[in-house]
Design a protein around this motif. Sequence first.
Motif, mmCIF file in Angstrom:
data_model
loop_
_atom_site.group_PDB
_atom_site.id
_atom_site.type_symbol
_atom_site.label_atom_id
_atom_site.label_comp_id
_atom_site.label_asym_id
_atom_site.label_seq_id
_atom_site.Cartn_x
_atom_site.Cartn_y
_atom_site.Cartn_z
ATOM 1 N N HIS A 74 3.854 0.453 6.375
ATOM 2 C CA HIS A 74 2.792 0.353 5.372
ATOM 3 C C HIS A 74 2.199 -1.057 5.388
ATOM 4 O O HIS A 74 2.409 -1.851 4.462
ATOM 5 C CB HIS A 74 3.338 0.681 3.982
ATOM 6 C CG HIS A 74 3.952 2.046 3.886
ATOM 7 N ND1 HIS A 74 3.198 3.198 3.874
ATOM 8 C CD2 HIS A 74 5.250 2.435 3.818
ATOM 9 C CE1 HIS A 74 3.996 4.243 3.789
ATOM 10 N NE2 HIS A 74 5.243 3.817 3.750
ATOM 11 N N ASP A 129 4.449 -5.609 5.254
ATOM 12 C CA ASP A 129 4.474 -4.379 6.055
ATOM 13 C C ASP A 129 5.799 -3.655 5.803
ATOM 14 O O ASP A 129 6.726 -3.726 6.609
ATOM 15 C CB ASP A 129 4.317 -4.692 7.545
ATOM 16 C CG ASP A 129 4.144 -3.447 8.401
ATOM 17 O OD1 ASP A 129 4.110 -2.335 7.841
ATOM 18 O OD2 ASP A 129 4.055 -3.594 9.634
ATOM 19 N N LEU A 144 -0.125 -4.239 4.932
ATOM 20 C CA LEU A 144 -1.185 -4.717 4.045
ATOM 21 C C LEU A 144 -2.316 -5.241 4.911
ATOM 22 O O LEU A 144 -2.116 -6.148 5.722
ATOM 23 C CB LEU A 144 -0.642 -5.834 3.145
ATOM 24 C CG LEU A 144 -1.653 -6.563 2.255
ATOM 25 C CD1 LEU A 144 -2.275 -5.606 1.245
ATOM 26 C CD2 LEU A 144 -0.964 -7.734 1.536
ATOM 27 N N LYS A 145 -3.501 -4.669 4.758
ATOM 28 C CA LYS A 145 -4.630 -5.042 5.605
ATOM 29 C C LYS A 145 -5.807 -5.493 4.752
ATOM 30 O O LYS A 145 -6.129 -4.880 3.738
ATOM 31 C CB LYS A 145 -5.061 -3.860 6.475
ATOM 32 C CG LYS A 145 -4.008 -3.407 7.475
ATOM 33 C CD LYS A 145 -4.514 -2.254 8.327
ATOM 34 C CE LYS A 145 -3.481 -1.813 9.355
ATOM 35 N NZ LYS A 145 -3.959 -0.678 10.173
ATOM 36 N N ARG A 146 -6.438 -6.568 5.192
ATOM 37 C CA ARG A 146 -7.624 -7.070 4.512
ATOM 38 C C ARG A 146 -8.724 -6.012 4.537
ATOM 39 O O ARG A 146 -8.890 -5.297 5.516
ATOM 40 C CB ARG A 146 -8.121 -8.338 5.194
ATOM 41 C CG ARG A 146 -7.085 -9.454 5.278
ATOM 42 C CD ARG A 146 -7.569 -10.574 6.194
ATOM 43 N NE ARG A 146 -6.534 -11.568 6.443
ATOM 44 C CZ ARG A 146 -5.592 -11.452 7.367
ATOM 45 N NH1 ARG A 146 -5.558 -10.368 8.136
ATOM 46 N NH2 ARG A 146 -4.687 -12.402 7.540
ATOM 47 N N GLY A 147 -9.469 -5.933 3.458
ATOM 48 C CA GLY A 147 -10.603 -5.019 3.404
ATOM 49 C C GLY A 147 -10.265 -3.604 2.981
ATOM 50 O O GLY A 147 -11.169 -2.776 2.840
ATOM 51 N N THR A 148 -8.997 -3.318 2.758
ATOM 52 C CA THR A 148 -8.600 -1.985 2.315
ATOM 53 C C THR A 148 -8.661 -1.895 0.793
ATOM 54 O O THR A 148 -8.760 -2.906 0.086
ATOM 55 C CB THR A 148 -7.178 -1.656 2.780
ATOM 56 O OG1 THR A 148 -6.270 -2.618 2.211
ATOM 57 C CG2 THR A 148 -7.086 -1.687 4.292
ATOM 58 N N ALA A 149 -8.570 -0.674 0.292
ATOM 59 C CA ALA A 149 -8.613 -0.465 -1.159
ATOM 60 C C ALA A 149 -7.455 -1.179 -1.853
ATOM 61 O O ALA A 149 -7.630 -1.777 -2.918
ATOM 62 C CB ALA A 149 -8.573 1.035 -1.467
ATOM 63 N N PHE A 150 -6.257 -1.138 -1.238
ATOM 64 C CA PHE A 150 -5.130 -1.795 -1.891
ATOM 65 C C PHE A 150 -5.284 -3.314 -1.864
ATOM 66 O O PHE A 150 -4.937 -3.999 -2.832
ATOM 67 C CB PHE A 150 -3.800 -1.399 -1.247
ATOM 68 C CG PHE A 150 -2.618 -1.896 -2.035
ATOM 69 C CD1 PHE A 150 -2.185 -1.214 -3.159
ATOM 70 C CD2 PHE A 150 -1.963 -3.066 -1.679
ATOM 71 C CE1 PHE A 150 -1.120 -1.685 -3.921
ATOM 72 C CE2 PHE A 150 -0.893 -3.547 -2.425
ATOM 73 C CZ PHE A 150 -0.474 -2.843 -3.551
ATOM 74 N N ALA A 151 -5.803 -3.855 -0.778
ATOM 75 C CA ALA A 151 -6.037 -5.300 -0.717
ATOM 76 C C ALA A 151 -7.018 -5.730 -1.805
ATOM 77 O O ALA A 151 -6.835 -6.771 -2.451
ATOM 78 C CB ALA A 151 -6.559 -5.691 0.663
ATOM 79 N N THR A 152 -8.043 -4.930 -2.031
ATOM 80 C CA THR A 152 -9.001 -5.226 -3.102
ATOM 81 C C THR A 152 -8.327 -5.191 -4.462
ATOM 82 O O THR A 152 -8.566 -6.055 -5.311
ATOM 83 C CB THR A 152 -10.156 -4.209 -3.073
ATOM 84 O OG1 THR A 152 -10.837 -4.317 -1.825
ATOM 85 C CG2 THR A 152 -11.130 -4.456 -4.213
ATOM 86 N N PRO A 154 0.800 -1.230 0.000
ATOM 87 C CA PRO A 154 0.000 0.000 0.000
ATOM 88 C C PRO A 154 0.827 1.270 0.000
ATOM 89 O O PRO A 154 0.356 2.319 -0.459
ATOM 90 C CB PRO A 154 -0.843 -0.123 1.275
ATOM 91 C CG PRO A 154 -0.138 -1.131 2.124
ATOM 92 C CD PRO A 154 0.510 -2.078 1.177
#
Length: 250
Positions: A52, A47, A54-62, A18
């Motif tokens: 930074h 990370d 990486l988290k589930r449900g975020t715009a970048f994860a999508t 991200p």
Amino acid sequence: MRNSDPKRLLVSIHDVGPGFADPVERLADQLENRLGGPAYAMLVVPDHWNAHPLKRGTAFATRLREWADRGVEMFVHGWFHKDSAEHTGVAALKARHMTASEGEFLGLSEAEAARRMADGRKLVEDVTGRDVAGFIAPAWLYGPGALVALRTSGFRLAEDHWRVWQPASGRIVSRSPVITWASRSTMRTASSLAVAAAARHTFHPLRDVRVAVHPGDVTKPSLLASIDATVAAFAERRRPARYRELLDDR
């Protein structure tokens, strides 16, 4: 039109996360224009520099899942990418001259390397909904602990500067140097441009050619132009391939 030559072109985007969303998007667009589609890999850092995640449900994860759904291969690329270990001997030389505090897996113990590999795999697979293609250490640097952990990690593929191999068996599935670029200094940039230009003329006899790009490359027009020229030169003479195809070689 590309010919039916069995020679392959393997392309990857490093340091995907991200914190580099915009440059990764730009590199992906440029590569797809040259390769005719998503025939490349992404190396995902869970990370980057502990800043930074990486988290589930975020715009970048999508977005990452969208790329995976379209066929982009995903590799686990360390956890933090940052190297915080104290090195001596050969490892110190590698840490000092081959990377700028980026060789995260150069000084890790077997247990810590195994933990970060497993955690990275779980996160990337949860986010993308697909199995990862393998593991590639940041800066392509593996210390003794990382190499031992890698053998029992369950990853199907690993890569360094000179080869791609199967960690469990040690079988080398591709031998080829990586063409990459450097943006950290004027001297390193000039050197990487010269190497890429030479490779465009001398690497054609190789069975496989590997090209790796980084988010920092978008900061210099000269690097983007060189990347475009290099990918175009090889894509005209060989088939853009995915790493998983190497597993079928005998």
